[in-house]
Design a protein around this motif. Sequence first.
Motif, PDB file in Angstrom:
ATOM      1  N   TYR A 127      35.344  40.380  43.719  1.00 12.86           N
ATOM      2  CA  TYR A 127      36.780  40.491  44.007  1.00 12.86           C
ATOM      3  C   TYR A 127      37.577  40.459  42.705  1.00 12.86           C
ATOM      4  CZ  TYR A 127      35.749  39.735  48.920  1.00 12.86           C
ATOM      5  OH  TYR A 127      35.273  39.864  50.193  1.00 12.86           O
ATOM      6  N   ARG A 128      38.651  41.244  42.686  1.00 18.27           N
ATOM      7  CA  ARG A 128      39.569  41.301  41.543  1.00 18.27           C
ATOM      8  C   ARG A 128      40.993  41.268  42.073  1.00 18.27           C
ATOM      9  NH1 ARG A 128      35.780  39.902  39.658  1.00 18.27           N
ATOM     10  NH2 ARG A 128      34.237  40.955  38.418  1.00 18.27           N
ATOM     11  N   HIS A 129      41.955  41.125  41.155  1.00 13.97           N
ATOM     12  CA  HIS A 129      43.358  41.183  41.582  1.00 13.97           C
ATOM     13  C   HIS A 129      44.212  41.877  40.538  1.00 13.97           C
ATOM     14  CE1 HIS A 129      43.753  37.480  39.146  1.00 13.97           C
ATOM     15  NE2 HIS A 129      42.763  36.992  39.859  1.00 13.97           N
ATOM     16  N   GLU A 130      43.751  43.042  40.114  1.00  9.87           N
ATOM     17  CA  GLU A 130      44.509  43.825  39.136  1.00  9.87           C
ATOM     18  C   GLU A 130      45.547  44.724  39.801  1.00  9.87           C
ATOM     19  OE1 GLU A 130      41.925  45.829  36.414  1.00  9.87           O
ATOM     20  OE2 GLU A 130      40.900  43.988  35.868  1.00  9.87           O
ATOM     21  N   THR A 131      45.352  45.042  41.070  1.00  6.98           N
ATOM     22  CA  THR A 131      46.332  45.844  41.812  1.00  6.98           C
ATOM     23  C   THR A 131      46.778  45.047  43.026  1.00  6.98           C
ATOM     24  OG1 THR A 131      44.724  46.885  43.301  1.00  6.98           O
ATOM     25  CG2 THR A 131      45.098  47.967  41.155  1.00  6.98           C
ATOM     26  N   GLU A 132      47.868  45.478  43.624  1.00  2.00           N
ATOM     27  CA  GLU A 132      48.368  44.777  44.810  1.00  2.00           C
ATOM     28  C   GLU A 132      47.342  44.827  45.950  1.00  2.00           C
ATOM     29  OE1 GLU A 132      52.358  43.936  47.264  1.00  2.00           O
ATOM     30  OE2 GLU A 132      52.366  44.766  45.256  1.00  2.00           O
ATOM     31  N   GLU A 133      46.674  45.957  46.091  1.00  2.00           N
ATOM     32  CA  GLU A 133      45.655  46.094  47.138  1.00  2.00           C
ATOM     33  C   GLU A 133      44.493  45.123  46.908  1.00  2.00           C
ATOM     34  OE1 GLU A 133      42.451  49.474  48.480  1.00  2.00           O
ATOM     35  OE2 GLU A 133      44.446  50.154  47.884  1.00  2.00           O
ATOM     36  N   GLU A 134      44.021  45.034  45.661  1.00  2.00           N
ATOM     37  CA  GLU A 134      42.943  44.096  45.334  1.00  2.00           C
ATOM     38  C   GLU A 134      43.408  42.657  45.547  1.00  2.00           C
ATOM     39  OE1 GLU A 134      40.497  46.491  41.842  1.00  2.00           O
ATOM     40  OE2 GLU A 134      42.136  45.151  41.271  1.00  2.00           O
ATOM     41  N   TRP A 135      44.643  42.363  45.144  1.00  2.00           N
ATOM     42  CA  TRP A 135      45.186  41.015  45.289  1.00  2.00           C
ATOM     43  C   TRP A 135      45.212  40.619  46.767  1.00  2.00           C
ATOM     44  CZ3 TRP A 135      49.473  38.816  47.659  1.00  2.00           C
ATOM     45  CH2 TRP A 135      49.782  37.510  47.266  1.00  2.00           C
ATOM     46  N   THR A 136      45.681  41.541  47.611  1.00  2.00           N
ATOM     47  CA  THR A 136      45.756  41.269  49.048  1.00  2.00           C
ATOM     48  C   THR A 136      44.363  41.019  49.623  1.00  2.00           C
ATOM     49  OG1 THR A 136      47.763  42.591  49.244  1.00  2.00           O
ATOM     50  CG2 THR A 136      46.524  42.194  51.276  1.00  2.00           C
ATOM     51  N   GLU A 137      43.402  41.840  49.218  1.00  2.00           N
ATOM     52  CA  GLU A 137      42.026  41.686  49.700  1.00  2.00           C
ATOM     53  C   GLU A 137      41.440  40.342  49.270  1.00  2.00           C
ATOM     54  OE1 GLU A 137      37.982  44.377  49.786  1.00  2.00           O
ATOM     55  OE2 GLU A 137      39.194  44.442  47.955  1.00  2.00           O
ATOM     56  N   MET A 138      41.662  39.973  48.021  1.00  2.00           N
ATOM     57  CA  MET A 138      41.126  38.711  47.515  1.00  2.00           C
ATOM     58  C   MET A 138      41.814  37.517  48.168  1.00  2.00           C
ATOM     59  SD  MET A 138      40.381  37.675  43.613  1.00  2.00           S
ATOM     60  CE  MET A 138      39.674  36.105  43.150  1.00  2.00           C
ATOM     61  N   LEU A 139      43.121  37.596  48.336  1.00  2.00           N
ATOM     62  CA  LEU A 139      43.852  36.518  48.996  1.00  2.00           C
ATOM     63  C   LEU A 139      43.355  36.325  50.429  1.00  2.00           C
ATOM     64  CD1 LEU A 139      46.085  34.383  48.937  1.00  2.00           C
ATOM     65  CD2 LEU A 139      47.692  36.175  49.632  1.00  2.00           C
ATOM     66  N   GLN A 140      43.117  37.413  51.149  1.00  2.00           N
ATOM     67  CA  GLN A 140      42.590  37.310  52.516  1.00  2.00           C
ATOM     68  C   GLN A 140      41.231  36.615  52.517  1.00  2.00           C
ATOM     69  OE1 GLN A 140      42.643  41.403  53.821  1.00  2.00           O
ATOM     70  NE2 GLN A 140      44.674  41.211  54.721  1.00  2.00           N
ATOM     71  N   ARG A 141      40.383  36.969  51.551  1.00  2.00           N
ATOM     72  CA  ARG A 141      39.054  36.355  51.474  1.00  2.00           C
ATOM     73  C   ARG A 141      39.177  34.861  51.170  1.00  2.00           C
ATOM     74  NH1 ARG A 141      34.494  36.479  53.964  1.00  2.00           N
ATOM     75  NH2 ARG A 141      32.703  36.059  52.650  1.00  2.00           N
ATOM     76  N   GLU A 142      40.042  34.513  50.235  1.00  2.00           N
ATOM     77  CA  GLU A 142      40.225  33.100  49.909  1.00  2.00           C
ATOM     78  C   GLU A 142      40.770  32.327  51.109  1.00  2.00           C
ATOM     79  OE1 GLU A 142      42.010  31.780  46.220  1.00  2.00           O
ATOM     80  OE2 GLU A 142      41.414  33.664  45.276  1.00  2.00           O
ATOM     81  N   ARG A 143      41.703  32.921  51.831  1.00  2.00           N
ATOM     82  CA  ARG A 143      42.239  32.261  53.036  1.00  2.00           C
ATOM     83  C   ARG A 143      41.136  32.020  54.056  1.00  2.00           C
ATOM     84  NH1 ARG A 143      47.834  35.602  53.391  1.00  2.00           N
ATOM     85  NH2 ARG A 143      49.102  34.115  52.226  1.00  2.00           N
ATOM     86  N   TYR A 144      40.264  33.005  54.235  1.00  2.00           N
ATOM     87  CA  TYR A 144      39.144  32.834  55.166  1.00  2.00           C
ATOM     88  C   TYR A 144      38.239  31.685  54.694  1.00  2.00           C
ATOM     89  CZ  TYR A 144      34.606  33.329  57.266  1.00  2.00           C
ATOM     90  OH  TYR A 144      33.418  33.047  57.893  1.00  2.00           O
ATOM     91  N   ILE A 145      37.835  31.726  53.423  1.00  2.00           N
ATOM     92  CA  ILE A 145      36.917  30.717  52.881  1.00  2.00           C
ATOM     93  C   ILE A 145      37.512  29.321  53.025  1.00  2.00           C
ATOM     94  CG2 ILE A 145      35.856  29.849  50.752  1.00  2.00           C
ATOM     95  CD1 ILE A 145      35.809  32.864  49.836  1.00  2.00           C
ATOM     96  N   LEU A 146      38.761  29.159  52.615  1.00  2.00           N
ATOM     97  CA  LEU A 146      39.378  27.834  52.674  1.00  2.00           C
ATOM     98  C   LEU A 146      39.696  27.424  54.108  1.00  2.00           C
ATOM     99  CD1 LEU A 146      41.598  27.958  49.471  1.00  2.00           C
ATOM    100  CD2 LEU A 146      39.399  26.805  49.789  1.00  2.00           C
ATOM    101  N   GLY A 147      39.966  28.384  54.974  1.00  2.00           N
ATOM    102  CA  GLY A 147      40.142  28.073  56.394  1.00  2.00           C
ATOM    103  C   GLY A 147      38.867  27.490  56.991  1.00  2.00           C
ATOM    104  N   GLU A 148      37.732  28.123  56.666  1.00  2.00           N
ATOM    105  CA  GLU A 148      36.438  27.598  57.127  1.00  2.00           C
ATOM    106  C   GLU A 148      36.143  26.239  56.497  1.00  2.00           C
ATOM    107  OE1 GLU A 148      34.028  28.852  59.467  1.00  2.00           O
ATOM    108  OE2 GLU A 148      35.967  29.735  59.971  1.00  2.00           O
ATOM    109  N   PHE A 149      36.454  26.116  55.218  1.00  2.00           N
ATOM    110  CA  PHE A 149      36.270  24.842  54.520  1.00  2.00           C
ATOM    111  C   PHE A 149      37.072  23.750  55.224  1.00  2.00           C
ATOM    112  CE2 PHE A 149      37.378  21.621  51.429  1.00  2.00           C
ATOM    113  CZ  PHE A 149      36.177  21.392  50.764  1.00  2.00           C
ATOM    114  N   ASN A 150      38.319  24.045  55.544  1.00  2.00           N
ATOM    115  CA  ASN A 150      39.183  23.076  56.221  1.00  2.00           C
ATOM    116  C   ASN A 150      38.637  22.710  57.591  1.00  2.00           C
ATOM    117  OD1 ASN A 150      40.909  23.168  54.006  1.00  2.00           O
ATOM    118  ND2 ASN A 150      42.288  24.651  54.947  1.00  2.00           N
ATOM    119  N   ARG A 151      38.144  23.710  58.308  1.00  2.00           N
ATOM    120  CA  ARG A 151      37.585  23.466  59.641  1.00  2.00           C
ATOM    121  C   ARG A 151      36.374  22.529  59.555  1.00  2.00           C
ATOM    122  NH1 ARG A 151      33.615  25.307  62.556  1.00  2.00           N
ATOM    123  NH2 ARG A 151      32.970  26.928  61.119  1.00  2.00           N
TER     124      ARG A 151
END
Length: 168
Positions: A127-151
Motif C-alpha cells: 500500500y502507498r499514499h502518493e495519490t488520493e486514490e492510493e490514500w483512500t485505499e490505504m485508509l480503508q485497509r487501515e480502518r479494516y485492520i484496526l476495526g478487527e483489532f478493536n473487536r
Amino acid sequence: MGVVLRNLQKVVPLRRARLRRDVDTLRHILGIQKFDLGIICVDNRRIQQINSVYRKKDAPTDVLSFPFYEDLRPGKLPCPLHRDELNLGDIFLGVEFVMKQCQEESLDLHGALTAVTAHGICHLLGYRHETEEEWTEMLQRERYILGEFNRLTGRQLEPLMKPCGPET
C-alpha cells in the motif's frame, strides 16, 4: 515466523511486551504469521537520519517501512519460493515523534504505536499514499485492520493517517 522488536531509543519509556502482543494481533488479522517482520524503535535523531538518506526529507517522522518485496500489489501476500524469503521487511517507529503527537492530541502512546505499526505493515504489503486514490485505499485497509483489532481487544484505535500526500 517471528517478530524482531528492538528498542534502540532511550527517550521514551516503552513497554515492548505490550507492543509485541499488539503486533501479533495485527499479524493474525492480516494472515501474515508465517512471515518475519522487524520493528525497530528509534528516537528523532535516528529516524531523521534514515528519512534524510532514504527519502531525502531532513525531518523526523512517525514511521518508515522498508519492504522485502518492493513490487507487491496492495493487499496481495508475497509468494516466497524459499524459507529465507518469508520476510515482509522492517519498520522503523519514530517513538519520540509519536510521543510528541500523542502529547499534542491527547492520545495513548501505545495505542498510537500500534496504529502507526499497522500503517507500516500496510506499506510492507504494497500500500502507498502518493495519490488520493492510493490514500483512500490505504485508509480503508487501515480502518479494516484496526476495526478487527478493536473487536478482538476491546480497544478503540483509529488510523492516524493525514490527508493525501507523497509518502508522508
